[in-house]
Design a protein around this motif. Structure first.
Motif, PDB file in Angstrom:
ATOM      1  N   TRP A 105       0.861  -1.242   0.021  1.00 36.33           N
ATOM      2  CA  TRP A 105      -0.091   0.085  -0.008  1.00 36.33           C
ATOM      3  C   TRP A 105       0.699   1.241   0.266  1.00 36.33           C
ATOM      4  N   PHE A 106       1.792   1.310   0.947  1.00 42.11           N
ATOM      5  CA  PHE A 106       2.827   2.317   0.932  1.00 42.11           C
ATOM      6  C   PHE A 106       3.650   2.616  -0.397  1.00 42.11           C
ATOM      7  N   ALA A 107       3.993   1.302  -0.937  1.00 47.17           N
ATOM      8  CA  ALA A 107       4.634   1.547  -1.967  1.00 47.17           C
ATOM      9  C   ALA A 107       3.921   2.125  -3.412  1.00 47.17           C
ATOM     10  N   ARG A 108       2.774   1.585  -3.477  1.00 46.49           N
ATOM     11  CA  ARG A 108       2.047   1.940  -4.584  1.00 46.49           C
ATOM     12  C   ARG A 108       1.310   3.439  -4.274  1.00 46.49           C
ATOM     13  N   ILE A 109       0.632   3.710  -3.377  1.00 49.63           N
ATOM     14  CA  ILE A 109       0.074   4.975  -3.139  1.00 49.63           C
ATOM     15  C   ILE A 109       0.772   6.056  -2.707  1.00 49.63           C
ATOM     16  N   VAL A 110       1.895   5.783  -1.957  1.00 44.58           N
ATOM     17  CA  VAL A 110       2.533   7.088  -1.291  1.00 44.58           C
ATOM     18  C   VAL A 110       3.999   7.295  -1.886  1.00 44.58           C
ATOM     19  N   LEU A 111       4.554   6.276  -2.015  1.00 47.48           N
ATOM     20  CA  LEU A 111       5.916   6.252  -2.541  1.00 47.48           C
ATOM     21  C   LEU A 111       6.161   6.269  -3.947  1.00 47.48           C
ATOM     22  N   ALA A 112       5.755   5.717  -4.715  1.00 51.61           N
ATOM     23  CA  ALA A 112       5.808   5.690  -6.324  1.00 51.61           C
ATOM     24  C   ALA A 112       5.655   6.981  -6.930  1.00 51.61           C
ATOM     25  N   PRO A 113       4.457   7.671  -6.538  1.00 54.55           N
ATOM     26  CA  PRO A 113       4.108   8.923  -7.046  1.00 54.55           C
ATOM     27  C   PRO A 113       5.160   9.937  -6.716  1.00 54.55           C
ATOM     28  N   ARG A 114       5.988   9.815  -5.524  1.00 55.35           N
ATOM     29  CA  ARG A 114       7.010  10.761  -5.070  1.00 55.35           C
ATOM     30  C   ARG A 114       8.308  10.349  -5.643  1.00 55.35           C
ATOM     31  N   LEU A 115       8.534   9.295  -6.273  1.00 56.22           N
ATOM     32  CA  LEU A 115      10.144   8.812  -6.478  1.00 56.22           C
ATOM     33  C   LEU A 115      10.615   9.831  -7.821  1.00 56.22           C
ATOM     34  N   PRO A 116       9.816  10.346  -8.686  1.00 58.67           N
ATOM     35  CA  PRO A 116      10.501  11.419  -9.550  1.00 58.67           C
ATOM     36  C   PRO A 116      11.099  12.354  -8.855  1.00 58.67           C
ATOM     37  N   GLU A 117      10.208  13.046  -7.694  1.00 62.85           N
ATOM     38  CA  GLU A 117      10.938  14.313  -7.153  1.00 62.85           C
ATOM     39  C   GLU A 117      12.296  13.878  -6.660  1.00 62.85           C
ATOM     40  N   LEU A 118      12.534  12.464  -5.818  1.00 52.85           N
ATOM     41  CA  LEU A 118      13.674  12.077  -5.248  1.00 52.85           C
ATOM     42  C   LEU A 118      14.716  11.809  -6.226  1.00 52.85           C
ATOM     43  N   LEU A 119      14.208  11.095  -7.598  1.00 50.47           N
ATOM     44  CA  LEU A 119      15.368  11.085  -8.736  1.00 50.47           C
ATOM     45  C   LEU A 119      15.889  12.139  -9.318  1.00 50.47           C
ATOM     46  N   ALA A 120      14.978  13.461  -9.009  1.00 52.27           N
ATOM     47  CA  ALA A 120      15.578  14.574  -9.705  1.00 52.27           C
ATOM     48  C   ALA A 120      16.267  15.408  -8.641  1.00 52.27           C
ATOM     49  N   ARG A 121      15.994  15.322  -7.311  1.00 55.57           N
ATOM     50  CA  ARG A 121      17.013  15.984  -6.470  1.00 55.57           C
ATOM     51  C   ARG A 121      18.250  15.219  -6.363  1.00 55.57           C
ATOM     52  N   TYR A 122      18.257  13.489  -6.522  1.00 55.10           N
ATOM     53  CA  TYR A 122      19.812  13.003  -6.289  1.00 55.10           C
ATOM     54  C   TYR A 122      19.876  12.528  -7.763  1.00 55.10           C
ATOM     55  N   PRO A 123      20.552  13.019  -8.377  1.00 56.40           N
ATOM     56  CA  PRO A 123      20.867  12.298  -9.664  1.00 56.40           C
ATOM     57  C   PRO A 123      21.656  10.980  -9.743  1.00 56.40           C
ATOM     58  N   GLU A 124      22.559  10.998  -8.579  1.00 62.41           N
ATOM     59  CA  GLU A 124      23.335   9.743  -8.633  1.00 62.41           C
ATOM     60  C   GLU A 124      22.792   8.661  -7.660  1.00 62.41           C
ATOM     61  N   LEU A 125      21.620   8.924  -7.540  1.00 60.91           N
ATOM     62  CA  LEU A 125      20.821   7.825  -6.565  1.00 60.91           C
ATOM     63  C   LEU A 125      19.881   6.840  -7.442  1.00 60.91           C
TER      64      LEU A 125
END
Length: 304
Positions: A105-125
């Motif tokens: 539930w957390f992966a699909r509803i909460v985390l996955a939609p916010r992954l683009p923000e994390l990937l953009a903020r940390y390009p080497e992660l």
């Protein structure tokens, strides 16, 4: 000579004496008393089998053997210092692959939609997500962080509470057009319920309602039991019955009118969400920033 861990400590004290010109000044730097420095040097001399300093009332000076020994060990001490700085830098930098074991539930509803923000903020992660609600061996296979709903486990892991979310009872409007809306917990007995299986016990969660410190457990009738919350909500939206869901992530269903809540005044039960990891000391940068990101992201939800 068999290596003694105190040898390295003694060499460090010796380097401080040489750099600062005496036992008293070296003592201030290394956090010992002057007599403690003297004992450390004496112990080092005993270990190497040579006198390293000539002691004079006003000063100390390296002996010939001491000067030769210091010249040989000084580059090694510098290399150790550089290695420590490199390790600290690696810990501070945000890069590499972060392996996560995350509740569905957390992966699909909460985390996955916010992954683009994390990937953009940390390009080497980069991220490696394992979506599961199993509790066995959560950090197996090199997993850095596991995220699970439920009380903390006494499994020798660090458990960091991210939030507590309310448990809501929901239904599709079409379902409530066919059956009377429950007004009290006892009214649930006349409704169809969609059950959710506890990932630890493998049995369905009991239905409980809380208000003003009072908890009421209700026996429900069900023809549906699922272990995936998304599927359970889909069945609920289709009109299969009532479902008890976490409030976290339910906003789009409620705001869009696809689901409505019932027995709101009995919705004081809260369920915790924890992040698990192996150690609280010297966290790698990728682990630290992810935990901080979760805390900041979930802060509004934790205030409800």
């Amino acid at each position: 000579m068999v290596f003694d861990a105190r040898l390295l400590s003694g060499v460090g004290v010796m380097a401080a004496v040489v750099e600062h010109g005496g036992f008293a000044r070296a003592a201030e730097v290394v956090g010992l008393t002057p007599s403690g420095v003297s004992r450390a040097i004496a112990r080092l001399e005993s270990q190497v089998g040579a006198r390293l300093f000539d002691r004079h009332p006003r000063k100390v000076a390296l002996t010939q053997a001491g000067a030769r020994f210091h010249a040989e060990v000084a580059p090694l001490l510098a290399a150790i210092g550089e290695a420590a700085e490199t390790a600290a830098a690696d810990s501070a930098q945000v890069r590499g692959r972060l392996k996560l074991s995350v509740d569905p539930w957390f992966a699909r509803i909460v985390l996955a939609p916010r992954l683009p923000e994390l990937l953009a903020r940390y390009p080497e992660l980069s991220f490696d997500l394992r979506v599961t609600n199993a509790f066995e061996d959560m950090l197996g296979g090199g997993v850095d962080i596991a995220i699970r709903f439920g009380p903390p486990l006494g499994a020798g892991l660090i458990a960091r509470k991210l939030l507590e979310t309310r448990v809501l009872t929901v239904a599709a409007p079409a379902y409530l057009e066919r059956r009377p809306r429950p007004r009290e917990p006892a009214d649930i007995a006349g409704h169809h319920a969609i059950l959710f299986r506890d990932p630890q016990s493998r049995r369905p969660f009991t239905w409980e309602f809380q208000r003003g410190g009072k908890a009421v457990e209700v026996s429900v009738t069900s023809r549906l039991m699922l272990d995936d919350p998304s599927a359970a909500l889909a069945a609920c939206e289709a009109g299969s019955g009532l479902f008890q869901s976490f409030e976290l992530g339910l906003e789009s269903w409620l705001e869009g009118g696809r689901l409505v809540t019932v027995l709101d005044e009995w919705a004081e039960e809260r369920f915790p969400l924890y992040a698990y990891y192996a150690s609280r000391h010297h966290l790698p940068g990728k682990v630290r920033v992810f935990l901080d990101f979760l805390s900041a992201t979930l802060a509004p939800a934790s205030c409800r």
